[in-house]
Structures are given as C-alpha cells and as structure tokens.
Design an enzyme around this catalytic site. Sequence first.
Site, PDB file in Angstrom:
ATOM      1  N   ASN A  67      49.327  35.297  39.964  1.00 45.39           N
ATOM      2  CA  ASN A  67      49.041  35.716  38.587  1.00 45.39           C
ATOM      3  C   ASN A  67      49.443  37.155  38.281  1.00 45.39           C
ATOM      4  O   ASN A  67      49.843  37.455  37.157  1.00 45.39           O
ATOM      5  CB  ASN A  67      47.579  35.437  38.210  1.00 45.39           C
ATOM      6  CG  ASN A  67      46.592  36.064  39.159  1.00 45.39           C
ATOM      7  OD1 ASN A  67      46.929  36.418  40.288  1.00 45.39           O
ATOM      8  ND2 ASN A  67      45.371  36.230  38.705  1.00 45.39           N
TER       9      ASN A  67
ATOM     10  N   GLY B  38      43.219  35.412  46.453  1.00 42.71           N
ATOM     11  CA  GLY B  38      43.596  34.034  46.131  1.00 42.71           C
ATOM     12  C   GLY B  38      42.360  33.194  45.883  1.00 42.71           C
ATOM     13  O   GLY B  38      41.302  33.697  45.489  1.00 42.71           O
ATOM     14  N   SER B  39      42.505  31.909  46.141  1.00 41.22           N
ATOM     15  CA  SER B  39      41.425  30.970  45.830  1.00 41.22           C
ATOM     16  C   SER B  39      40.300  31.051  46.862  1.00 41.22           C
ATOM     17  O   SER B  39      40.502  31.533  47.993  1.00 41.22           O
ATOM     18  CB  SER B  39      42.002  29.553  45.834  1.00 41.22           C
ATOM     19  OG  SER B  39      42.533  29.275  47.120  1.00 41.22           O
TER      20      SER B  39
ATOM     21  N   GLY C 262      40.615  31.573  50.863  1.00 39.72           N
ATOM     22  CA  GLY C 262      39.860  32.664  51.482  1.00 39.72           C
ATOM     23  C   GLY C 262      39.018  32.191  52.663  1.00 39.72           C
ATOM     24  O   GLY C 262      38.913  32.880  53.682  1.00 39.72           O
TER      25      GLY C 262
ATOM     26  N   GLU D 162      39.499  38.789  48.115  1.00 40.78           N
ATOM     27  CA  GLU D 162      39.282  38.850  46.662  1.00 40.78           C
ATOM     28  C   GLU D 162      39.557  37.454  46.135  1.00 40.78           C
ATOM     29  O   GLU D 162      40.710  37.010  46.120  1.00 40.78           O
ATOM     30  CB  GLU D 162      40.240  39.855  46.012  1.00 40.78           C
ATOM     31  CG  GLU D 162      39.960  41.291  46.380  1.00 40.78           C
ATOM     32  CD  GLU D 162      38.708  41.853  45.728  1.00 40.78           C
ATOM     33  OE1 GLU D 162      38.018  41.127  44.981  1.00 40.78           O
ATOM     34  OE2 GLU D 162      38.413  43.030  45.982  1.00 40.78           O
TER      35      GLU D 162
ATOM     36  N   CYS E 110      41.475  36.624  37.648  1.00 38.85           N
ATOM     37  CA  CYS E 110      40.197  36.318  38.292  1.00 38.85           C
ATOM     38  C   CYS E 110      39.020  36.803  37.473  1.00 38.85           C
ATOM     39  O   CYS E 110      38.012  36.119  37.356  1.00 38.85           O
ATOM     40  CB  CYS E 110      40.180  36.957  39.677  1.00 38.85           C
ATOM     41  SG  CYS E 110      40.642  38.701  39.635  1.00 38.85           S
TER      42      CYS E 110
ATOM     43  N   GLU F   6      38.125  46.098  46.876  1.00 44.88           N
ATOM     44  CA  GLU F   6      39.372  46.852  46.761  1.00 44.88           C
ATOM     45  C   GLU F   6      39.127  48.004  45.793  1.00 44.88           C
ATOM     46  O   GLU F   6      38.122  48.043  45.077  1.00 44.88           O
ATOM     47  CB  GLU F   6      40.497  45.953  46.228  1.00 44.88           C
ATOM     48  CG  GLU F   6      40.841  44.824  47.179  1.00 44.88           C
ATOM     49  CD  GLU F   6      42.160  44.135  46.832  1.00 44.88           C
ATOM     50  OE1 GLU F   6      42.205  43.415  45.826  1.00 44.88           O
ATOM     51  OE2 GLU F   6      43.132  44.344  47.579  1.00 44.88           O
TER      52      GLU F   6
END
Length: 466
Positions: A142, A216-217, A221, A238, A272, A446
């Site tokens: 994304n 990612g998803s 994860g 994340e 997200c 992050e």
Amino acid sequence: MLTMTIDGKAAETVAAFDVVNPATGEVADTAPECTADQLDAAMTSAQRAQREWRTDAAARSSAMLALAEAITTHADELSTLLQLETGKPTGVAAVEPGICAAWLQYYASLELSREVLQDDDTALIELVHRPHGVVAAITPWNFPIALGMWKIAPALRAGNAVVIKPSPFTPLAVLRLGQIMGDVLPPGVVNTVTGGDELGAAMVAHPVPRKVSFTGSIAGGKKVALSAAADLKRVTLELGGNDAAIILDDADVASTVARLLPAAFFNSGQACALPKRIFAPANRYEEFVDAFAAAANGMQVGDPIAETTHLGPLSTKPQFERVGELVDEAIAGGARVAAGGHRVDRAGYFFEPTVLADIADSARIVEEEQFGLALPILRYDSVDEAVRRANDTEYGLCGSVWSSDADRATTVVEQLEVGTAYVNTHAVLPPNVQFGGAKASGLGVENGVPGLLSFTEAQVVHRARV
Ligand code: NAD
C-alpha cells in the site's frame, strides 16, 4: 526490467514475475525473481558492509542526508513508478518520496545517547545501544517506498545494514529506490531483493539477520514471529487495523464528515491506520449517514493520472475481489447502501466509494479489516456501549473520537485499546511520534526515538572503580 541492487551493483536474474497496473488490469512490467544464491549474496554483502558502517555515526548522518537529497531529485520518477504499480492518484503517489526524505532527515538528526545509570565511588555504569547487525525489512503493497523507509532510515542511523523486500504486487519503485540508494550509500549497506512471499519467509529463516522488521497482514506477522522464534531474532510487527471512529452527539456534522471521510478513503481506503468503522449516535444517525453519503458521492473515481481524480482503483486484484465480496455479503445480510455499493464498470480494479448503514457488528465488513472504499456506519445508544463495541475486536492499531468538546473526547478515547488514540483527527503519523499496534495489530513500534531504539540491542557497560 529494473534490477535488484546487491552489494552496490545491479544483480541480473533469469526468472521474472509480472507486475500489473491496477488502473488497467494489464501487465505493466516485470520484476526480478531473487534466487537463493542471490539472497545469500545480499545477506553476506550486508554483513560485510555493516562492520564499517556501524563505526562512524557522523558519516552515517551525512550519507542519510545525501540520500534524502537524491530521493528528492528523483521524486517524480519514483512517484510515476508508484502510480503505475499501485494506481494512486498523482497527489497521493507524490506523498511517498517526501515521506522518505523526511524520515531520513529526522533520523539523521537523532543521536543515540549514552545514559549514565550509576556514577559513584563503586562504579560508573552506563547504558549504550548497539546495532543488531543485518536487518531483514519486509513491506506490503500500500505504501511501498514510504513504509520501506520507515525501516531503512532508523535501521541505518543505528548502524545496521538492511536487506529489503517489497510486496510482489509493487516491487518497481523499491527497485528504483534501491538503485538510488546504491549510488549514494556504501555498497551493501542496503540491498534490495524482489520475489514472492516465500522470499520473505527465506529472509526471516536466514541465519544472518538478527532483526526482522515486518509490515503486513496479521496472518503474515504470525508466521514471521513463529519463524523468527527459532533462533530468537528480534521482531517488530506492524500489522492490520480495524480502527473505530466514535462520533459524539455534540460533534458538528459538516466539519466532522469533511475530515473523517477523506481520512477513511485516503489511498482508496488502503492503509492500516484509517477509520474503518464509524460509530454515530442514534439520535443523529440519519444526519451523519446522509452527510457521509453525500461526501462519498462527491468523490471522483477514475484514471489516477487525471487531475480531477480523487480516488484511483484498488491496488491489487485479490483486494478488489475481497472488497466486492465483503460489500455484497453485507448487502445480502440487510445493510442499507447509502452510497456506491458496486464495482465500477471499466477495466481495472475500480470500486465506487461506498457507505453502508443499518449494518450489524457481526457483518464481516465490520469484524474484519476491509482495506478499501467501503465504510460501515454503526448506530450506538450510549458512549459506554460504543467504546465496548469498538474494543470488541482483535485489532488495536488506532482509534478516534470526534466532538466539539476535546476534553470530553479525550476521556472517551483513552478507553480505546489502541496504540494511537486521536481526538478530532485520524491517521496523522509524524516521524517523531512512535506508532504501533496494541493486541493483534502489532508487536513493538516504529518511528520516534523508540523506533530507533528498536533497531538496537541495549548493552550495560559497567566499570568498577577500584
Ligand atoms: P502480507 O502479509 O500479505 O504481505 C506483506 C509482505 O510480507 C509482502 O512483502 C509479502 O511478500 C511478505 N510475506 C508474506 N508471507 C510471508 C512470510 N510467511 N514470511 C515473510 N514474509 C512474508 O500483507 P499485504 O497484503 O501486502 O499488506 C496489507 C496488510 O498490511 C494489511 O493488513 C494492512 O493493514 C497491513 N499494513 C500494516 C501497516 C502498519 O504499519 N501497521 C501499514 C501498512 C499495511
């Protein structure tokens, strides 16, 4: 075909995979398929480069500032590639090179300070922060270069080298960024590899990296966490979000919707940290549904290159199919379509900006992260009930409360089980502010100083005074 950059050089490959332009549904380009030997070469090169890179903090800072400049110089070229592979409208694609430069500049200015824990007759005890070594960075489709730089900038500042893999849906801009980085940074400090999910899995399982930073998803994860546990690699995850936005009964309808809807549909709803479930008070429900519907109907979906376009296509075919499926299922389950509701009848992955009313919490589009142009508006009777329903999910990324009384909204928003709680705004993510998910939305953070520290291992240096 754009090449991978390994050890500062173009890495040639035999195999390649297709990259589709979501605005047409047609193959736009191909990208290199990294071999196992090339992944080994990338890891070894990073390991070698890191030994020198970690020694000089001032040189790292200068190199990062030079990279920020180089990215700014190549901003148009990077945005054009991003637009081709993601379908972002021009203004949205242009955001990413700017984010890359801003993150590099922010982290170049940060120092990893030593902290004195004890200084007395018996000992001088300090806490210092050592780089991990090699970082494996894995990113989604994304925001291909921006989310990559969220990892690269702090990792480099802390003295690590990086091997980065973008999503197989969107490898192009990251490959070009890799070449730009290769021209500015010492060879091997950042290596770029491209391939499918199995390449990501091979990076996590590889013996060289000591840290994996994954965006990612939730499903991805969890696999990363399991694999990294085998040799206790450090991980930052994340993951997905299903953010609630609770509108209180004193909120001004026009200004609230004017800010909430563009936030929800930013990047065609594919981020997200966007509002994905709107809770509106029962006594003003229709007023808010009408305003959201009118605002959605006023958004222009179309060719990402056209100046009049607000919303491009969804970025991938699976995502386009998923959003269509979730909307169809909600409608079949009794939801009322206040705006949109259909795929756009043209080539590519275009979907109408959709607002769904009178929808149950148990609808899949409410329970799951839709990641697209479809927004459910949920009715609530009491604020306590709205908070309980907002929290009744495995997700915990962000949440927001909207009100003309910011103090009242703050009391409510602090009850949300989320990493970032917003009042009268949503999805604002500055480089100096940590960002991460509660619950299944992530592990670690992050950005900001905590984001920098996450690319280090703390070490106690204890000097006895004898
Ligand atoms: P995904 O998990 O399918 O893929 C993300 C990346 O991981 C890709 O590069 C993929 O190739 C790689 N990958 C897949 N399986 C892997 C494995 N077993 N081991 C290692 N790597 C693997 O996610 P996606 O569909 O590309 O991205 C969308 C998701 O990302 C959404 O859920 C979204 O919410 C989330 N996201 C989170 C943030 C955040 O900061 N919290 C930001 C953006 C996107």
